[in-house]
Design a protein around this motif. Structure first.
Motif, short mmCIF file in Angstrom:
data_model
loop_
_atom_site.label_atom_id
_atom_site.label_comp_id
_atom_site.label_asym_id
_atom_site.label_seq_id
_atom_site.Cartn_x
_atom_site.Cartn_y
_atom_site.Cartn_z
N UNK A 1 35.07 28.74 41.33
CA UNK A 1 34.59 29.46 42.49
C UNK A 1 35.37 29.11 43.73
N UNK A 2 35.67 30.12 44.56
CA UNK A 2 36.47 29.90 45.76
C UNK A 2 36.16 31.02 46.75
N UNK A 3 35.37 30.72 47.77
CA UNK A 3 35.01 31.75 48.74
C UNK A 3 36.18 32.13 49.64
N UNK A 4 37.27 31.36 49.60
CA UNK A 4 38.46 31.70 50.39
C UNK A 4 39.52 32.41 49.55
N UNK A 5 39.15 32.82 48.34
CA UNK A 5 40.13 33.47 47.46
C UNK A 5 40.71 34.73 48.09
#
Length: 282
Positions: A115-119
């Motif tokens: 998971x990576x909200x800055x993807x």
């Protein structure tokens, strides 16, 4: 014309990630169980364990903040993150489905990013991207060289203090993953850092492929919006924030068919002949 990556996956190989498996882990938030949660204050570091098959989430709880991450095999710290090989096998800035690989002679994934909200940040106008393996931790040795001054709370020092309770030393601290950090190479092929784009609540999450010991430093540069060296340098304490850490146990049913990766299969001792000790001669 784009140039192909040198290290490419074969179907079903270790670089060919089962995205459906990791998507299921990431998406089943209601069935996961929180087993550990703490906050790392500004300009400090902490080490913690993540059991194999668990998820770990790093969170910018109050605002933008860079974190310098080290990772070891909990049971054998000689096996640890190999930043340069990970750059080759994955990429220089990692995100969802990328793996962090371990050193020789082990060479296996330590963790997989889930998971990576800055993807969605992608590549900005200056070529900056987030979560980099290009640079390494700030340290008091370089700082002394550049400024003539001593400062004991660089990421290297924070990590050294963090791992002492686990019997590790400065020699065990290694090149890092710069979580939430925005970096790139300029027109002169020189490393640059930009202000961290994270906001409160952004996170970077990974799945532990092995029993892991992790350590994170909340960088004394904070969000890196203030120059740390050079003629415009000033103390960036005002732009420093803590980072939260959460560890989750996942639904065992989601791990069906998964097992920790085996160490590298190569066993040929590099063309050397092993001595035979059975003849009684030494």
């Amino acid at each position: 014309m784009a140039t192909d990556a040198a290290y490419r996956a074969t179907a079903g190989g270790p670089l060919d990630v089962d995205r459906a498996f990791y998507d299921a882990l990431s998406g089943a938030t209601e069935s996961r169980e929180l087993v550990d949660r703490f906050t790392i204050p500004v300009r400090s570091g902490r080490a913690w364990e993540v059991p194999a098959g668990h998820l770990c989430r790093l969170v910018t709880v109050e605002g933008p903040q860079v974190g310098d991450l080290n990772v070891w095999n909990l049971h054998d710290p000689r096996e640890r993150l190999w930043a340069s090989r990970t750059r080759q096998l994955q990429r220089a800035h990692v995100s969802t489905y990328d793996r962090l690989w371990s050193t020789l002679p082990f060479l296996r994934p330590l963790l997989t990013v889930t998971g990576d909200t800055l993807a969605g940040y992608g590549r900005d106008a200056e070529g900056g991207r987030v979560h980099d393996l290009l640079g390494t931790r700030c340290d008091p040795y370089v700082n002394r060289m550049l400024t003539g001054e001593d400062f004991d709370f660089h990421c290297h020092s924070n990590l050294v203090r963090a791992v002492l309770p686990y019997g590790l030393t400065e020699f065990d601290v290694h090149d890092v993953l710069n979580v939430f950090q925005c970096t790139g190479l300029n027109e002169n092929d020189q490393y640059f850092m930009k202000a961290c784009p994270a906001r409160p609540g952004d996170h970077f999450e990974f799945f532990a492929e092995l029993d892991l010991l992790c350590a994170l430093s909340t960088c004394p540069g904070g969000d890196l919006s203030v120059p740390l060296w050079g003629p415009d340098a000033r103390d960036p304490l005002d732009v420093c924030h803590p980072i939260g850490v959460e560890v989750y146990r996942v639904d065992p049913g989601l791990l069906s068919g998964w097992s920790p990766p085996e160490r590298a299969a190569y066993r040929n001792v590099h063309g050397m002949t092993s001595p035979a000790w059975g003849d009684g001669k030494r």
